[in-house]
Design a protein around this motif. Structure first.
Motif, PDB file in Angstrom:
ATOM      1  N   LYS A 134      17.040 -54.141  35.329  1.00  0.00           N
ATOM      2  CA  LYS A 134      16.647 -54.277  36.739  1.00  0.00           C
ATOM      3  C   LYS A 134      17.241 -55.525  37.392  1.00  0.00           C
ATOM      4  O   LYS A 134      17.649 -55.491  38.557  1.00  0.00           O
ATOM      5  CB  LYS A 134      15.125 -54.313  36.846  1.00  0.00           C
ATOM      6  CG  LYS A 134      14.456 -53.003  36.447  1.00  0.00           C
ATOM      7  CD  LYS A 134      12.943 -53.135  36.401  1.00  0.00           C
ATOM      8  CE  LYS A 134      12.288 -51.846  35.931  1.00  0.00           C
ATOM      9  NZ  LYS A 134      10.807 -51.986  35.803  1.00  0.00           N
ATOM     10  N   ASN A 135      17.296 -56.619  36.654  1.00  0.00           N
ATOM     11  CA  ASN A 135      17.699 -57.901  37.242  1.00  0.00           C
ATOM     12  C   ASN A 135      19.193 -58.175  37.147  1.00  0.00           C
ATOM     13  O   ASN A 135      19.715 -58.985  37.914  1.00  0.00           O
ATOM     14  CB  ASN A 135      16.956 -59.058  36.567  1.00  0.00           C
ATOM     15  CG  ASN A 135      15.460 -59.023  36.828  1.00  0.00           C
ATOM     16  OD1 ASN A 135      14.964 -58.162  37.542  1.00  0.00           O
ATOM     17  ND2 ASN A 135      14.741 -59.960  36.240  1.00  0.00           N
ATOM     18  N   CYS A 136      19.851 -57.546  36.187  1.00  0.00           N
ATOM     19  CA  CYS A 136      21.269 -57.843  35.922  1.00  0.00           C
ATOM     20  C   CYS A 136      22.037 -56.523  35.883  1.00  0.00           C
ATOM     21  O   CYS A 136      22.387 -56.037  34.798  1.00  0.00           O
ATOM     22  CB  CYS A 136      21.418 -58.608  34.607  1.00  0.00           C
ATOM     23  SG  CYS A 136      20.272 -60.010  34.436  1.00  0.00           S
ATOM     24  N   LYS A 140      25.999 -55.431  30.165  1.00  0.00           N
ATOM     25  CA  LYS A 140      26.260 -54.421  29.156  1.00  0.00           C
ATOM     26  C   LYS A 140      25.188 -54.485  28.069  1.00  0.00           C
ATOM     27  O   LYS A 140      24.665 -55.556  27.751  1.00  0.00           O
ATOM     28  CB  LYS A 140      27.638 -54.631  28.532  1.00  0.00           C
ATOM     29  CG  LYS A 140      28.796 -54.383  29.496  1.00  0.00           C
ATOM     30  CD  LYS A 140      28.822 -52.930  29.978  1.00  0.00           C
ATOM     31  CE  LYS A 140      30.025 -52.652  30.868  1.00  0.00           C
ATOM     32  NZ  LYS A 140      30.027 -51.234  31.345  1.00  0.00           N
ATOM     33  N   PHE A 141      24.888 -53.323  27.500  1.00  0.00           N
ATOM     34  CA  PHE A 141      23.905 -53.201  26.427  1.00  0.00           C
ATOM     35  C   PHE A 141      24.677 -52.842  25.154  1.00  0.00           C
ATOM     36  O   PHE A 141      25.205 -51.739  25.039  1.00  0.00           O
ATOM     37  CB  PHE A 141      22.876 -52.128  26.762  1.00  0.00           C
ATOM     38  CG  PHE A 141      21.909 -52.520  27.851  1.00  0.00           C
ATOM     39  CD1 PHE A 141      20.557 -52.711  27.545  1.00  0.00           C
ATOM     40  CD2 PHE A 141      22.318 -52.700  29.161  1.00  0.00           C
ATOM     41  CE1 PHE A 141      19.657 -53.067  28.537  1.00  0.00           C
ATOM     42  CE2 PHE A 141      21.425 -53.059  30.158  1.00  0.00           C
ATOM     43  CZ  PHE A 141      20.087 -53.253  29.841  1.00  0.00           C
ATOM     44  N   ILE A 142      24.728 -53.782  24.204  1.00  0.00           N
ATOM     45  CA  ILE A 142      25.610 -53.655  23.047  1.00  0.00           C
ATOM     46  C   ILE A 142      24.791 -53.587  21.760  1.00  0.00           C
ATOM     47  O   ILE A 142      23.931 -54.441  21.513  1.00  0.00           O
ATOM     48  CB  ILE A 142      26.581 -54.849  22.984  1.00  0.00           C
ATOM     49  CG1 ILE A 142      27.416 -54.922  24.268  1.00  0.00           C
ATOM     50  CG2 ILE A 142      27.473 -54.761  21.752  1.00  0.00           C
ATOM     51  CD1 ILE A 142      28.231 -56.192  24.406  1.00  0.00           C
ATOM     52  N   GLY A 143      25.064 -52.562  20.940  1.00  0.00           N
ATOM     53  CA  GLY A 143      24.348 -52.436  19.678  1.00  0.00           C
ATOM     54  C   GLY A 143      24.890 -51.291  18.851  1.00  0.00           C
ATOM     55  O   GLY A 143      25.732 -50.513  19.313  1.00  0.00           O
ATOM     56  N   GLU A 146      22.045 -46.313  16.621  1.00  0.00           N
ATOM     57  CA  GLU A 146      20.627 -46.006  16.785  1.00  0.00           C
ATOM     58  C   GLU A 146      19.950 -46.932  17.788  1.00  0.00           C
ATOM     59  O   GLU A 146      18.971 -46.558  18.435  1.00  0.00           O
ATOM     60  CB  GLU A 146      19.916 -46.056  15.431  1.00  0.00           C
ATOM     61  CG  GLU A 146      20.232 -44.876  14.524  1.00  0.00           C
ATOM     62  CD  GLU A 146      19.922 -43.533  15.183  1.00  0.00           C
ATOM     63  OE1 GLU A 146      18.839 -43.392  15.776  1.00  0.00           O
ATOM     64  OE2 GLU A 146      20.776 -42.634  15.132  1.00  0.00           O
ATOM     65  N   VAL A 147      20.450 -48.159  17.927  1.00  0.00           N
ATOM     66  CA  VAL A 147      19.950 -49.051  18.984  1.00  0.00           C
ATOM     67  C   VAL A 147      20.285 -48.466  20.346  1.00  0.00           C
ATOM     68  O   VAL A 147      19.428 -48.383  21.243  1.00  0.00           O
ATOM     69  CB  VAL A 147      20.541 -50.467  18.819  1.00  0.00           C
ATOM     70  CG1 VAL A 147      20.298 -51.300  20.071  1.00  0.00           C
ATOM     71  CG2 VAL A 147      19.937 -51.156  17.601  1.00  0.00           C
ATOM     72  N   VAL A 148      21.526 -48.040  20.513  1.00  0.00           N
ATOM     73  CA  VAL A 148      21.940 -47.452  21.790  1.00  0.00           C
ATOM     74  C   VAL A 148      21.174 -46.159  22.057  1.00  0.00           C
ATOM     75  O   VAL A 148      20.750 -45.895  23.197  1.00  0.00           O
ATOM     76  CB  VAL A 148      23.460 -47.214  21.806  1.00  0.00           C
ATOM     77  CG1 VAL A 148      23.867 -46.377  23.020  1.00  0.00           C
ATOM     78  CG2 VAL A 148      24.198 -48.550  21.814  1.00  0.00           C
ATOM     79  N   ASN A 149      20.942 -45.355  21.025  1.00  0.00           N
ATOM     80  CA  ASN A 149      20.151 -44.131  21.208  1.00  0.00           C
ATOM     81  C   ASN A 149      18.762 -44.455  21.734  1.00  0.00           C
ATOM     82  O   ASN A 149      18.222 -43.732  22.585  1.00  0.00           O
ATOM     83  CB  ASN A 149      20.036 -43.373  19.884  1.00  0.00           C
ATOM     84  CG  ASN A 149      21.342 -42.727  19.457  1.00  0.00           C
ATOM     85  OD1 ASN A 149      22.278 -42.624  20.251  1.00  0.00           O
ATOM     86  ND2 ASN A 149      21.409 -42.297  18.205  1.00  0.00           N
ATOM     87  N   TRP A 154      15.050 -44.726  26.530  1.00  0.00           N
ATOM     88  CA  TRP A 154      14.214 -45.506  27.450  1.00  0.00           C
ATOM     89  C   TRP A 154      14.689 -45.412  28.902  1.00  0.00           C
ATOM     90  O   TRP A 154      14.023 -45.915  29.808  1.00  0.00           O
ATOM     91  CB  TRP A 154      14.209 -46.971  27.044  1.00  0.00           C
ATOM     92  CG  TRP A 154      13.443 -47.271  25.790  1.00  0.00           C
ATOM     93  CD1 TRP A 154      12.503 -46.488  25.177  1.00  0.00           C
ATOM     94  CD2 TRP A 154      13.555 -48.461  24.979  1.00  0.00           C
ATOM     95  NE1 TRP A 154      12.015 -47.100  24.054  1.00  0.00           N
ATOM     96  CE2 TRP A 154      12.643 -48.317  23.910  1.00  0.00           C
ATOM     97  CE3 TRP A 154      14.325 -49.613  25.060  1.00  0.00           C
ATOM     98  CZ2 TRP A 154      12.482 -49.298  22.928  1.00  0.00           C
ATOM     99  CZ3 TRP A 154      14.173 -50.587  24.083  1.00  0.00           C
ATOM    100  CH2 TRP A 154      13.263 -50.431  23.031  1.00  0.00           C
ATOM    101  N   GLY A 155      15.865 -44.822  29.109  1.00  0.00           N
ATOM    102  CA  GLY A 155      16.362 -44.657  30.468  1.00  0.00           C
ATOM    103  C   GLY A 155      17.499 -45.578  30.858  1.00  0.00           C
ATOM    104  O   GLY A 155      17.874 -45.612  32.041  1.00  0.00           O
ATOM    105  N   ILE A 156      18.053 -46.323  29.920  1.00  0.00           N
ATOM    106  CA  ILE A 156      19.237 -47.134  30.237  1.00  0.00           C
ATOM    107  C   ILE A 156      20.424 -46.186  30.426  1.00  0.00           C
ATOM    108  O   ILE A 156      20.682 -45.334  29.569  1.00  0.00           O
ATOM    109  CB  ILE A 156      19.538 -48.147  29.108  1.00  0.00           C
ATOM    110  CG1 ILE A 156      18.359 -49.102  28.924  1.00  0.00           C
ATOM    111  CG2 ILE A 156      20.823 -48.911  29.402  1.00  0.00           C
ATOM    112  CD1 ILE A 156      18.031 -49.950  30.129  1.00  0.00           C
ATOM    113  N   PRO A 157      21.161 -46.299  31.521  1.00  0.00           N
ATOM    114  CA  PRO A 157      22.298 -45.402  31.749  1.00  0.00           C
ATOM    115  C   PRO A 157      23.371 -45.554  30.663  1.00  0.00           C
ATOM    116  O   PRO A 157      23.667 -46.664  30.228  1.00  0.00           O
ATOM    117  CB  PRO A 157      22.838 -45.850  33.115  1.00  0.00           C
ATOM    118  CG  PRO A 157      21.691 -46.539  33.776  1.00  0.00           C
ATOM    119  CD  PRO A 157      20.922 -47.199  32.668  1.00  0.00           C
ATOM    120  N   GLU A 158      23.935 -44.446  30.244  1.00  0.00           N
ATOM    121  CA  GLU A 158      24.913 -44.469  29.167  1.00  0.00           C
ATOM    122  C   GLU A 158      26.114 -45.344  29.501  1.00  0.00           C
ATOM    123  O   GLU A 158      26.678 -46.008  28.614  1.00  0.00           O
ATOM    124  CB  GLU A 158      25.375 -43.041  28.857  1.00  0.00           C
ATOM    125  CG  GLU A 158      26.295 -42.953  27.651  1.00  0.00           C
ATOM    126  CD  GLU A 158      26.623 -41.521  27.273  1.00  0.00           C
ATOM    127  OE1 GLU A 158      27.300 -41.334  26.239  1.00  0.00           O
ATOM    128  OE2 GLU A 158      26.203 -40.598  28.005  1.00  0.00           O
TER     129      GLU A 158
END
Length: 355
Positions: A134-136, A140-143, A146-149, A154-158
């Motif tokens: 929400k804030n940033c 990027k979401f890196i992992g 199974e972390v990315v799954n 949870w609703g993080i865009p792919e």
């Protein structure tokens, strides 16, 4: 803040008290200008780290904003729990959270990447994910897979996510994030489906559920071992990469458990990695795994001349800042005690004349 007892509710108490540090640390991190040739880190509890480069890149790793046990319940462990599978224990374990929340996740700003080492919930946190999302918006979401799954669920865009395997490198502005093999045997007995756990099945591919990281910055290289146990393959990483600071999950393992790295193996890890500084983390957070980090320091003193250690241990405090290489020769963190401007104006405290 309520001014009358009739205005006080459980909800008002929670909102006025938690997180215990409010935005104090958020403000400190935002205001810090990292000097050229250095890299700064703040310990957020457990293995949570905020890394900030001289160029202003902000990496958030493994920030956990949850709690441990909150009730005795029926007194039994949840079926399929990794600690049950590891040791055969049935009695509820007293893993109570022992550290305050030193940062407000919903006030985080300017995060360029949220990086997570593995699937366990004290590293992979939905509150942190929501706040960064929400804030940033550019973060990027890196992992590992199974972390990315989990993030996707949870609703993080792919398009915001990046799946990494050992040897993968991700460039986040001036920081290069290198994913490396993890050695987290506990993660291998983790399964969200109790029926699968009870049948003795477990994931066999460590690379899909956990990785270690090397953060390469202009001020130094930081190795984050997540929840890895000691492995001889630390020496492989030490041969392949230049490592300045290594962080390891230290703790006093309860009876029947081999989960955290012991004091001796923290030193072995640092030696194998050819690190210059070793910093224990994670020992702070769980009441049943708490350990004294000065045990590491004392063993280091005992062995350093005979084994010719080329590194030093550093004892941190949650919420504290470590700057490499500025603090590389320090042995322990101490919070600013303040009062540096005492008596700049006339003190009005009365003193007896004989003083």
């Amino acid at each position: 803040m309520a001014n009358n007892v009739n205005e006080v509710t459980k909800e008002s108490w929670i909102l006025s008290t938690f997180p215990e540090w409010g935005t104090y640390l958020n403000e400190e991190i935002a205001d810090t200008k990292v000097e050229e040739g250095t890299v700064a880190m703040w310990w957020l509890g457990c293995t949570g780290i905020w890394l900030k480069s001289h160029e202003g890149t902000n990496i958030l790793c493994d920030l956990w904003c949850g709690t441990g046990k909150r009730t005795h319940g029926n007194g039994l462990m949840k079926q399929g729990h990794q600690m049950m599978r590891m040791s055969g224990v049935k009695k509820l374990q007293p893993n109570l959270r022992t550290q305050p929340f030193v940062i407000d996740p919903f006030e985080v700003k300017d995060v360029d990447a949220l990086v997570v080492t593995h699937i366990h919930s004290d590293h992979l946190d939905i509150n942190t994910a929501a706040a960064v999302h929400k804030n940033c918006p550019k973060a990027k979401f890196i992992g590992p897979q199974e972390v990315v799954n989990t993030w996707l669920g949870w609703g993080i865009p792919e398009e915001k996510t990046i799946v990494v395997l050992p040897k993968d490198e991700v460039k986040i502005k001036d920081v290069t994030i290198v994913a490396l093999e993890a050695f987290d045997r506990t993660a291998l007995v983790t399964c969200s489906d109790p029926e699968v756990s009870l049948k003795g099945k477990m994931p066999q591919d460590m690379d899909e559920i956990a990785v270690n990281y090397l953060f390469k910055t202009s001020g130094g290289n930081i190795y984050h071992a997540g929840d890895s146990h000691y492995s001889n393959l630390f020496a492989k990483h030490g041969n392949e990469y230049e490592i300045d600071v290594c962080l390891g999950a230290y703790g006093e393992n309860p009876r029947g458990i081999t989960d955290k790295v012991t004091s001796v193996d923290m030193l072995r890890m640092a030696e194998s990695l050819n690190a210059k500084v070793v910093i224990p983390v994670h020992y702070d957070i769980w009441s049943n795994f708490m350990a004294d980090p000065k045990e590491i320091t004392e063993i280091w003193k005992f062995k350093k001349d005979r084994l010719q250690y080329q590194f030093k241990p550093y004892i941190w405090q949650v919420g504290g800042k470590f700057v490499y290489p500025t603090n590389k020769d320090d042995m322990e963190f101490n919070f600013d005690r303040g009062f540096s401007d005492c008596f700049v104006q006339e003190n009005d405290t009365p003193f007896p004349s004989f003083l």
